[in-house]
Design a protein around this motif. Structure first.
Motif, PDB file in Angstrom:
ATOM      1  N   LEU A 170      14.272  61.713 -95.071  1.00 55.67           N
ATOM      2  CA  LEU A 170      14.489  61.928 -93.630  1.00 55.67           C
ATOM      3  C   LEU A 170      15.696  62.814 -93.348  1.00 55.67           C
ATOM      4  CD1 LEU A 170      13.561  58.362 -92.366  1.00 55.67           C
ATOM      5  CD2 LEU A 170      12.198  60.450 -92.180  1.00 55.67           C
ATOM      6  N   TYR A 171      16.732  62.731 -94.162  1.00 56.13           N
ATOM      7  CA  TYR A 171      17.869  63.631 -93.958  1.00 56.13           C
ATOM      8  C   TYR A 171      17.496  65.068 -94.348  1.00 56.13           C
ATOM      9  CZ  TYR A 171      21.045  59.836 -92.803  1.00 56.13           C
ATOM     10  OH  TYR A 171      21.663  58.774 -92.169  1.00 56.13           O
ATOM     11  N   GLN A 172      16.603  65.219 -95.328  1.00 58.81           N
ATOM     12  CA  GLN A 172      16.116  66.562 -95.651  1.00 58.81           C
ATOM     13  C   GLN A 172      15.278  67.123 -94.496  1.00 58.81           C
ATOM     14  OE1 GLN A 172      14.099  66.130 -99.415  1.00 58.81           O
ATOM     15  NE2 GLN A 172      16.002  66.117-100.586  1.00 58.81           N
ATOM     16  N   MET A 173      14.482  66.253 -93.865  1.00 51.47           N
ATOM     17  CA  MET A 173      13.739  66.670 -92.676  1.00 51.47           C
ATOM     18  C   MET A 173      14.700  67.101 -91.574  1.00 51.47           C
ATOM     19  SD  MET A 173      11.660  64.269 -89.995  1.00 51.47           S
ATOM     20  CE  MET A 173      13.274  63.652 -89.462  1.00 51.47           C
ATOM     21  N   ALA A 174      15.779  66.328 -91.393  1.00 48.29           N
ATOM     22  CA  ALA A 174      16.767  66.656 -90.362  1.00 48.29           C
ATOM     23  C   ALA A 174      17.441  67.995 -90.651  1.00 48.29           C
ATOM     24  CB  ALA A 174      17.812  65.541 -90.269  1.00 48.29           C
ATOM     25  N   ASP A 175      17.668  68.304 -91.929  1.00 43.34           N
ATOM     26  CA  ASP A 175      18.240  69.604 -92.302  1.00 43.34           C
ATOM     27  C   ASP A 175      17.313  70.735 -91.855  1.00 43.34           C
ATOM     28  OD1 ASP A 175      20.451  68.452 -93.466  1.00 43.34           O
ATOM     29  OD2 ASP A 175      19.641  68.503 -95.505  1.00 43.34           O
ATOM     30  N   TYR A 176      16.017  70.540 -92.105  1.00 47.07           N
ATOM     31  CA  TYR A 176      15.042  71.568 -91.703  1.00 47.07           C
ATOM     32  C   TYR A 176      15.033  71.734 -90.186  1.00 47.07           C
ATOM     33  CZ  TYR A 176      10.536  73.626 -90.492  1.00 47.07           C
ATOM     34  OH  TYR A 176       9.551  74.413 -89.939  1.00 47.07           O
ATOM     35  N   LEU A 177      15.020  70.604 -89.470  1.00 47.07           N
ATOM     36  CA  LEU A 177      14.986  70.670 -88.005  1.00 47.07           C
ATOM     37  C   LEU A 177      16.254  71.321 -87.457  1.00 47.07           C
ATOM     38  CD1 LEU A 177      13.471  67.147 -87.200  1.00 47.07           C
ATOM     39  CD2 LEU A 177      12.293  69.355 -87.221  1.00 47.07           C
ATOM     40  N   ASP A 178      17.398  71.041 -88.081  1.00 50.07           N
ATOM     41  CA  ASP A 178      18.656  71.692 -87.673  1.00 50.07           C
ATOM     42  C   ASP A 178      18.532  73.208 -87.776  1.00 50.07           C
ATOM     43  OD1 ASP A 178      20.072  69.473 -86.934  1.00 50.07           O
ATOM     44  OD2 ASP A 178      21.162  69.268 -88.829  1.00 50.07           O
ATOM     45  N   ALA A 179      17.930  73.652 -88.878  1.00 49.13           N
ATOM     46  CA  ALA A 179      17.785  75.094 -89.095  1.00 49.13           C
ATOM     47  C   ALA A 179      16.868  75.736 -88.048  1.00 49.13           C
ATOM     48  CB  ALA A 179      17.241  75.354 -90.499  1.00 49.13           C
TER      49      ALA A 179
END
Length: 300
Positions: free
Chosen positions: A31-40
């Motif tokens: 989920l934190y990797q997903m959040a990284d993508y969404l941040d980008a």
């Protein structure tokens, strides 16, 4: 930052519910990797996320040549997370519910032959506290099929030597697993002759510890397992799960009921145990091919 905050909240909720530590860590990583993508993508609010955004994320993982199992696990994590948000009233509906994860082909796990297991269990030699401890750990793993993460969490009171069973806890779930005379003998030897020399703190209740009397790590156990496998002449790539798979496969090969194997292994459904039945069918075919006269004649 709202999405990251909600991920942290969800991980805290899983922890408070008694979810297994490895599961919590896996969900958090996904989920934190997903959040990284969404941040980008300049997406920081839960209301900005829809199915198309999550599908694009999965396509990116695929383009990065992530393994199908990794992508499927990420999809499962997102479904659980957004379902939690919907049930909590943060969002109206989950944007992840219709995500299509790639099909993951379940390979047949590597198992040891019964002869290899015997050689492995014979490797911790001598009467030193380390050798006695290692014998007990290996015998208990093969006798019960528990995970290494469960092995290092066992408390002294979880073992009933008289009745020859182990109480294994995974999160809030518990299961009772029997063990036999070989494991009982090794555990008795360890508790009487080795553990008192390793553990100086009377408050320590862990059954197994490292040589300093502290909690053992999975990495520490894996290291000693690989060393013993090397000394036993085992050429296959052995992992902490190898003895677990070997335990189940050998039970099925010797006629154990799949439902009993499912219960002892702690699987949620029968399908996970059925892989061992398929392995048994493969081994039966190999025996037939090698021993039936009409099949043997083809090789001549």
């Amino acid at each position: 930052m709202e999405i990251r905050e909600k991920v942290s909240e969800y991980i805290a909720a899983l922890t408070s519910q008694g979810t297994a530590r490895n599961t919590v860590l896996s969900y958090g990583r996904d989920l934190y990797q997903m959040a990284d993508y969404l941040d980008a993508q300049n997406i920081t609010k839960t209301g900005q996320v829809d199915e198309l955004v999550l599908q694009a994320y999965m396509r990116q993982m695929s383009s990065e040549q992530k393994r199908p199992a990794t992508i499927a696990r990420a999809a499962a994590s997102m479904k659980a997370f957004y379902r939690y948000l919907a049930q909590s009233g943060v969002i109206v509906r989950s944007p992840a519910e219709q995500l299509k994860a790639p099909k993951v082909e379940k390979g047949i796990p590597y198992i040891l032959s019964q002869e290899e297991v015997v050689r492995l269990l014979q490797q911790p030699k001598g009467t030193s506290p380390k050798a006695v401890r290692d014998r007990a750990m290996l015998e208990l793993l093969y006798a019960t099929g528990i995970r290494v993460s469960e092995l290092i969490e066992i408390q002294i009171d979880d073992v009933n030597l008289n009745m020859e069973y182990l109480l294994c806890r995974q999160g809030k779930k518990e299961r009772v697993i029997p063990f036999g005379q070989a494991a009982k003998h090794s555990l008795t030897d360890y508790l009487e002759n080795a553990r008192p020399l390793l553990v100086k703190d009377p408050a320590c209740t862990n059954l197994f510890t490292n040589l300093s009397g502290q909690k053992m790590s999975r990495q520490g156990f894996w290291k000693l397992l690989k060393q013993y496998a090397h000394h036993a002449g085992i050429e296959g790539e052995i992992t902490p799960h190898t003895l677990r798979h070997s335990f189940a496969a050998h039970l099925v090969n010797n006629g154990a009921d799949l439902y009993a194997v499912q219960e002892m292994m702690g699987y949620a459904d029968l399908s996970a145990a059925q892989v061992y039945a398929r392995m048994h069918h493969v081994s039966v075919r190999e025996v037939y091919t090698k021993t039936h006269p009409r099949e043997m004649s083809k090789e001549q």
